[in-house]
Design an enzyme around this catalytic site. Structure first.
Site, PDB file in Angstrom:
ATOM      1  N   HIS A  46       0.798  -1.231   0.000  1.00 19.68           N
ATOM      2  CA  HIS A  46       0.000   0.000   0.000  1.00 19.68           C
ATOM      3  C   HIS A  46       0.824   1.272   0.000  1.00 19.68           C
ATOM      4  CE1 HIS A  46       0.942  -0.137   4.268  1.00 19.68           C
ATOM      5  NE2 HIS A  46       0.630   1.139   4.326  1.00 19.68           N
TER       6      HIS A  46
HETATM    7  C1  UD1 Z   1      -2.106   5.351   6.113  1.00 17.38           C
HETATM    8  C2  UD1 Z   1      -0.799   5.815   6.755  1.00 17.38           C
HETATM    9  C3  UD1 Z   1       0.250   4.720   6.591  1.00 17.38           C
HETATM   10  C4  UD1 Z   1      -0.241   3.387   7.118  1.00 17.38           C
HETATM   11  C5  UD1 Z   1      -1.558   3.050   6.418  1.00 17.38           C
HETATM   12  C6  UD1 Z   1      -2.131   1.735   6.884  1.00 17.38           C
HETATM   13  C7  UD1 Z   1      -0.373   8.247   6.646  1.00 17.38           C
HETATM   14  C8  UD1 Z   1       0.459   9.279   6.007  1.00 17.38           C
HETATM   15  N1  UD1 Z   1      -0.268   7.005   6.116  1.00 17.38           N
HETATM   16  O1  UD1 Z   1      -1.867   5.211   4.726  1.00 17.38           O
HETATM   17  O2  UD1 Z   1       1.407   5.073   7.334  1.00 17.38           O
HETATM   18  O3  UD1 Z   1       0.710   2.383   6.869  1.00 17.38           O
HETATM   19  O4  UD1 Z   1      -2.488   4.119   6.696  1.00 17.38           O
HETATM   20  O5  UD1 Z   1      -3.257   1.420   6.124  1.00 17.38           O
HETATM   21  O6  UD1 Z   1      -1.086   8.522   7.580  1.00 17.38           O
HETATM   22  N2  UD1 Z   1      -9.256   4.574   1.978  1.00 17.38           N
HETATM   23  C9  UD1 Z   1     -10.498   3.988   1.950  1.00 17.38           C
HETATM   24  N3  UD1 Z   1     -11.036   3.602   3.140  1.00 17.38           N
HETATM   25  C10 UD1 Z   1     -10.417   3.792   4.330  1.00 17.38           C
HETATM   26  C11 UD1 Z   1      -9.149   4.419   4.331  1.00 17.38           C
HETATM   27  C12 UD1 Z   1      -8.579   4.800   3.149  1.00 17.38           C
HETATM   28  O7  UD1 Z   1     -11.099   3.773   0.908  1.00 17.38           O
HETATM   29  O8  UD1 Z   1     -10.967   3.399   5.374  1.00 17.38           O
HETATM   30  C13 UD1 Z   1      -8.643   4.965   0.687  1.00 17.38           C
HETATM   31  C14 UD1 Z   1      -8.939   6.390   0.337  1.00 17.38           C
HETATM   32  O9  UD1 Z   1      -9.159   6.475  -1.028  1.00 17.38           O
HETATM   33  C15 UD1 Z   1      -7.672   7.131   0.649  1.00 17.38           C
HETATM   34  C16 UD1 Z   1      -6.607   6.052   0.464  1.00 17.38           C
HETATM   35  O10 UD1 Z   1      -7.238   4.823   0.799  1.00 17.38           O
HETATM   36  O11 UD1 Z   1      -7.466   8.227  -0.126  1.00 17.38           O
HETATM   37  C17 UD1 Z   1      -5.414   6.242   1.320  1.00 17.38           C
HETATM   38  O12 UD1 Z   1      -5.800   6.424   2.681  1.00 17.38           O
HETATM   39  P1  UD1 Z   1      -4.920   7.359   3.657  1.00 17.38           P
HETATM   40  O13 UD1 Z   1      -5.466   7.341   5.037  1.00 17.38           O
HETATM   41  O14 UD1 Z   1      -4.698   8.669   3.035  1.00 17.38           O
HETATM   42  O15 UD1 Z   1      -3.493   6.663   3.670  1.00 17.38           O
HETATM   43  P2  UD1 Z   1      -3.078   5.126   3.685  1.00 17.38           P
HETATM   44  O16 UD1 Z   1      -2.491   4.794   2.365  1.00 17.38           O
HETATM   45  O17 UD1 Z   1      -4.142   4.235   4.225  1.00 17.38           O
END
Ligand code: UD1
Length: 355
Positions: A201
């Site tokens: 991821h």
């Molecule tokens: C975040 C953390 C990362 C951690 C990861 C675990 C930061 C900078 N990064 O990254 O360190 O390893 O979480 O998962 O805080 N999304 C969904 N549903 C959710 C959450 C996210 O659909 O419940 C999608 C959204 O489109 C979002 C993307 O995933 O834009 C990324 O989510 P985000 O929280 O920005 O960062 P992660 O890649 O999950």
């Protein structure tokens, strides 16, 4: 004493759980739990609260997704009035996600003491958003709890006063030790005898579509000899969809798994291939070979003492290391000091003494 915990993303949940339990056992302690809502999907958040027996959040800030500035800014805006109203003695922040730095920064400006759980880890790669979050949170925190001795060294080098730093061990391993006996019941019936468990991821691996394609191609090739089970993070699922990648049956793309399901899958895996931070630690504890698709790790003890091997983006090396494990040539490792299931208890004792 009043402790306020701030969590937001999946890897925070296994870290806060043992702290809420250790503090709940102490007289005169009040706890407030704030969920920023950085992760909001049922299978990225709710299921973890249930399985890990974390109390219902007192506040859910429901920030959701966005750019880094949007997400961090929204958390700050929504968290500030909560912490002003609650007046905790200590705010506890966890790990290295955007929720961690956002809460720490709000508290530092309000002069509310902050304790950072999982302090001191460094990849020395500032292209990682988490590295920025780690460095800044540690500069702001009043108490820093490290999971491994390299964390203490990193903090001292950055000028953090010695008396703020406490090497307590790994709280994520507390959760693993507690819940390992419950995993057997969660193994899916159709599980192959041998398989590689994959997670991906990190923006550096999945945001660039041609890079992601070469990773998926390499996994498909490995899948011809070793079935691949790949629970897909929502961010990665979006990118795979953009790519229009049609996966073969050797590559089983699953929904994100619950904590217990994923732990069961790790324990039985022939090999784990990942770019996660926490999974490098869990495989080291479990003694399962781990191939990490990154150039650097903020968790070097998993390489020096554990079963982790850094692969970077070298797909030939990845295939060679998988073949080596299949031939029975695997890296053996030990369990790092204080990864013993009692880290949260040590933290609770230190916090209690501050009262
Ligand atoms: C975040 C953390 C990362 C951690 C990861 C675990 C930061 C900078 N990064 O990254 O360190 O390893 O979480 O998962 O805080 N999304 C969904 N549903 C959710 C959450 C996210 O659909 O419940 C999608 C959204 O489109 C979002 C993307 O995933 O834009 C990324 O989510 P985000 O929280 O920005 O960062 P992660 O890649 O999950």
């Amino acid at each position: 004493m009043h402790f306020l915990h701030v969590v937001g993303a999946r890897p925070n949940f296994m870290k806060v759980a043992p702290l809420t339990h250790a503090l709940a056992a102490r007289p005169g302690v009040r706890q407030t739990l704030v969920h920023t809502g950085q992760h909001y999907d049922q299978n990225m958040s709710d299921v973890f609260f249930r399985e890990l027996e974390i109390p219902e959040p007192d506040f859910n800030l429901a920030v959701g997704s966005g750019t880094h500035a949007e997400q961090t800014g929204q958390i700050m805006l929504r968290f500030e009035p909560v912490v002003v109203e609650q007046k905790p003695d200590w705010v506890l922040v966890y790990g290295d996600v955007n929720s961690t730095i956002a809460a720490a920064l709000v508290c530092a400006k309000l002069q509310i003491p902050v304790a950072h759980v999982e302090a001191g880890l460094r990849s020395f790669d500032r292209r990682m958003p988490e590295e920025i979050n780690r460095v800044l949170t540690d500069q702001l925190a009043d108490l820093l709890f490290t999971p491994s001795a390299d964390g203490d060294q990193n903090l001292l080098r950055e000028g953090v006063p010695r008396e703020r730093i406490h090497f307590v061990g790994n709280v994520m391993i507390d959760t693993l030790v507690r819940l390992l006996p419950k995993t057997a019941a969660t193994l899916p019936p159709e599980l192959p005898e041998r398989y590689a468990l994959v997670t991906l991821h990190r923006p550096s691996n999945v945001d660039d579509l041609s890079g992601l394609k070469s990773l998926l191609d390499a996994l498909t090739a490995i899948g011809a000899t070793l079935p691949i089970i790949f629970p897909v993070h929502p961010r990665t699922r979006q990118k795979i969809a953009e790519l229009g990648f049609r996966h073969s049956s050797n590559l089983r793309l699953w929904e994100p798994q619950s904590y217990l399901q994923f732990l069961a899958l790790q324990q039985k895996a022939t090999i784990v291939i990942t770019d996660s931070g926490g999974i490098q630690e869990e495989t080291t504890f479990l003694g399962v070979p781990c191939l990490t698709l990154r150039d650097t790790t903020e968790r070097p003890v998993t390489v020096t003492e554990g079963t982790n091997i850094m692969i970077g983006r070298d797909m030939n090396l990845l295939c060679r290391e998988v073949e080596a494990v299949l031939r029975g040539e695997r890296k053996n490792g030990g369990i790092p000091p204080l990864w013993d299931g009692r880290a949260a208890e040590r933290i609770a004792q230190i916090l209690e003494a501050k009262g």
